[in-house]
Design a protein around this motif. Sequence first.
Motif, mmCIF file in Angstrom:
data_model
loop_
_atom_site.group_PDB
_atom_site.id
_atom_site.type_symbol
_atom_site.label_atom_id
_atom_site.label_comp_id
_atom_site.label_asym_id
_atom_site.label_seq_id
_atom_site.Cartn_x
_atom_site.Cartn_y
_atom_site.Cartn_z
ATOM 1 N N SER A 1 -88.706 -56.837 -90.625
ATOM 2 C CA SER A 1 -89.877 -55.999 -90.845
ATOM 3 C C SER A 1 -89.581 -54.545 -90.525
ATOM 4 O O SER A 1 -88.644 -54.230 -89.781
ATOM 5 C CB SER A 1 -91.065 -56.482 -90.003
ATOM 6 N N LEU A 2 -90.380 -53.683 -91.123
ATOM 7 C CA LEU A 2 -90.381 -52.260 -90.819
ATOM 8 C C LEU A 2 -91.746 -51.947 -90.231
ATOM 9 O O LEU A 2 -92.770 -52.396 -90.765
ATOM 10 C CB LEU A 2 -90.163 -51.421 -92.078
ATOM 11 N N GLN A 3 -91.745 -51.197 -89.132
ATOM 12 C CA GLN A 3 -93.001 -50.816 -88.494
ATOM 13 C C GLN A 3 -92.952 -49.325 -88.215
ATOM 14 O O GLN A 3 -91.964 -48.824 -87.688
ATOM 15 C CB GLN A 3 -93.206 -51.620 -87.213
ATOM 16 N N TYR A 4 -94.010 -48.647 -88.613
ATOM 17 C CA TYR A 4 -94.022 -47.197 -88.491
ATOM 18 C C TYR A 4 -95.462 -46.701 -88.399
ATOM 19 O O TYR A 4 -96.413 -47.430 -88.695
ATOM 20 C CB TYR A 4 -93.308 -46.549 -89.683
ATOM 21 N N THR A 5 -95.621 -45.453 -88.014
ATOM 22 C CA THR A 5 -96.927 -44.821 -87.954
ATOM 23 C C THR A 5 -97.162 -44.061 -89.256
ATOM 24 O O THR A 5 -96.318 -43.258 -89.661
ATOM 25 C CB THR A 5 -96.996 -43.845 -86.759
ATOM 26 N N HIS A 6 -98.292 -44.327 -89.894
ATOM 27 C CA HIS A 6 -98.639 -43.631 -91.129
ATOM 28 C C HIS A 6 -98.792 -42.139 -90.825
ATOM 29 O O HIS A 6 -99.423 -41.755 -89.841
ATOM 30 C CB HIS A 6 -99.929 -44.204 -91.710
ATOM 31 N N SER A 7 -98.220 -41.303 -91.682
ATOM 32 C CA SER A 7 -98.144 -39.870 -91.393
ATOM 33 C C SER A 7 -99.502 -39.172 -91.333
ATOM 34 O O SER A 7 -99.661 -38.239 -90.548
ATOM 35 C CB SER A 7 -97.252 -39.176 -92.420
ATOM 36 N N THR A 8 -100.474 -39.606 -92.104
ATOM 37 C CA THR A 8 -101.778 -38.934 -92.042
ATOM 38 C C THR A 8 -102.825 -39.759 -91.307
ATOM 39 O O THR A 8 -103.626 -39.212 -90.560
ATOM 40 C CB THR A 8 -102.292 -38.579 -93.455
ATOM 41 N N ALA A 9 -102.846 -41.066 -91.508
ATOM 42 C CA ALA A 9 -103.834 -41.913 -90.850
ATOM 43 C C ALA A 9 -103.517 -42.124 -89.364
ATOM 44 O O ALA A 9 -104.398 -42.463 -88.583
ATOM 45 C CB ALA A 9 -103.929 -43.259 -91.556
ATOM 46 N N LYS A 10 -102.233 -41.930 -88.990
ATOM 47 C CA LYS A 10 -101.769 -42.097 -87.602
ATOM 48 C C LYS A 10 -102.027 -43.517 -87.070
ATOM 49 O O LYS A 10 -102.308 -43.720 -85.904
ATOM 50 C CB LYS A 10 -102.405 -41.074 -86.654
ATOM 51 N N THR A 11 -101.944 -44.505 -87.950
ATOM 52 C CA THR A 11 -102.082 -45.906 -87.554
ATOM 53 C C THR A 11 -100.793 -46.642 -87.889
ATOM 54 O O THR A 11 -100.013 -46.212 -88.737
ATOM 55 C CB THR A 11 -103.270 -46.571 -88.295
ATOM 56 N N ILE A 12 -100.576 -47.756 -87.230
ATOM 57 C CA ILE A 12 -99.351 -48.540 -87.401
ATOM 58 C C ILE A 12 -99.415 -49.355 -88.696
ATOM 59 O O ILE A 12 -100.415 -50.023 -88.973
ATOM 60 C CB ILE A 12 -99.119 -49.501 -86.211
ATOM 61 N N ILE A 13 -98.333 -49.289 -89.446
ATOM 62 C CA ILE A 13 -98.148 -50.104 -90.651
ATOM 63 C C ILE A 13 -97.007 -51.069 -90.359
ATOM 64 O O ILE A 13 -95.977 -50.669 -89.820
ATOM 65 C CB ILE A 13 -97.730 -49.235 -91.871
ATOM 66 N N GLU A 14 -97.178 -52.330 -90.707
ATOM 67 C CA GLU A 14 -96.117 -53.329 -90.577
ATOM 68 C C GLU A 14 -95.861 -53.909 -91.965
ATOM 69 O O GLU A 14 -96.777 -54.427 -92.594
ATOM 70 C CB GLU A 14 -96.522 -54.448 -89.627
ATOM 71 N N GLU A 15 -94.611 -53.804 -92.421
ATOM 72 C CA GLU A 15 -94.231 -54.368 -93.715
ATOM 73 C C GLU A 15 -93.180 -55.451 -93.470
ATOM 74 O O GLU A 15 -92.209 -55.213 -92.745
ATOM 75 C CB GLU A 15 -93.657 -53.287 -94.629
ATOM 76 N N TYR A 16 -93.361 -56.610 -94.086
ATOM 77 C CA TYR A 16 -92.492 -57.754 -93.864
ATOM 78 C C TYR A 16 -91.744 -58.108 -95.147
ATOM 79 O O TYR A 16 -92.320 -58.074 -96.239
ATOM 80 C CB TYR A 16 -93.303 -58.954 -93.373
ATOM 81 N N PHE A 17 -90.478 -58.468 -94.970
ATOM 82 C CA PHE A 17 -89.586 -58.729 -96.096
ATOM 83 C C PHE A 17 -88.768 -59.990 -95.831
ATOM 84 O O PHE A 17 -88.549 -60.373 -94.689
ATOM 85 C CB PHE A 17 -88.616 -57.556 -96.286
ATOM 86 N N GLN A 18 -88.279 -60.581 -96.914
ATOM 87 C CA GLN A 18 -87.396 -61.743 -96.816
ATOM 88 C C GLN A 18 -86.176 -61.518 -97.707
ATOM 89 O O GLN A 18 -86.278 -60.916 -98.778
ATOM 90 C CB GLN A 18 -88.127 -63.013 -97.254
ATOM 91 N N ILE A 19 -85.024 -62.015 -97.248
ATOM 92 C CA ILE A 19 -83.770 -61.892 -97.987
ATOM 93 C C ILE A 19 -83.667 -63.057 -98.967
ATOM 94 O O ILE A 19 -83.822 -64.219 -98.587
ATOM 95 C CB ILE A 19 -82.578 -61.868 -97.014
#
Length: 164
Positions: free
Chosen positions: A58-76
């Motif tokens: 997964s990638l987890q980051y803070t949205h640049s304008t909303a300033k909230t955490i986004i979590e994106e999940y991926f599979q190989i």
Amino acid sequence: MISPKKISPHFLVAGGAGVLLIGFLIFSLRPSLNLTLWDAEMKKLLLALPVKEGDYFSLQYTHSTAKTIIEEYFQIRSDNSIIATHMIYSSGGAGIPDVTPAGAIFRINDDGRFVMDKINKVFPFLANIRVAYFYPHILVCHGKIYSLTEIARGRLVDIKILKL
């Protein structure tokens, strides 16, 4: 022909060890699958993590304008591509989907965050990810956290699944 009674046990042990050693060397010298992080502009390898088909990250980051955490999940996937499986977020904003893609399911978690399941979007690799400069930007693979902010602060990176 040599009679089985005349073969030394030491010869059998040494022969068996030799076969095991050759098998180990053949197995260990094969290229292994890795999740790799590349500096997209300099074409430099920054991180390589051993993975296998079916693993999640997964990638987890803070949205640049909303300033909230986004979590994106991926599979190989078996062809070394990457499939987006789901994402979790707590507010809308630029770049955050406000329409559920075909086949995906939208729901609200018990904690009030939005979840988009069954995204099933396939990427040959994840390209041109701008790593946050001021906010934490992390990669989670096999339960271990890797700080992309420390590895590639402010840079563009690509995530590729490669045999190294």
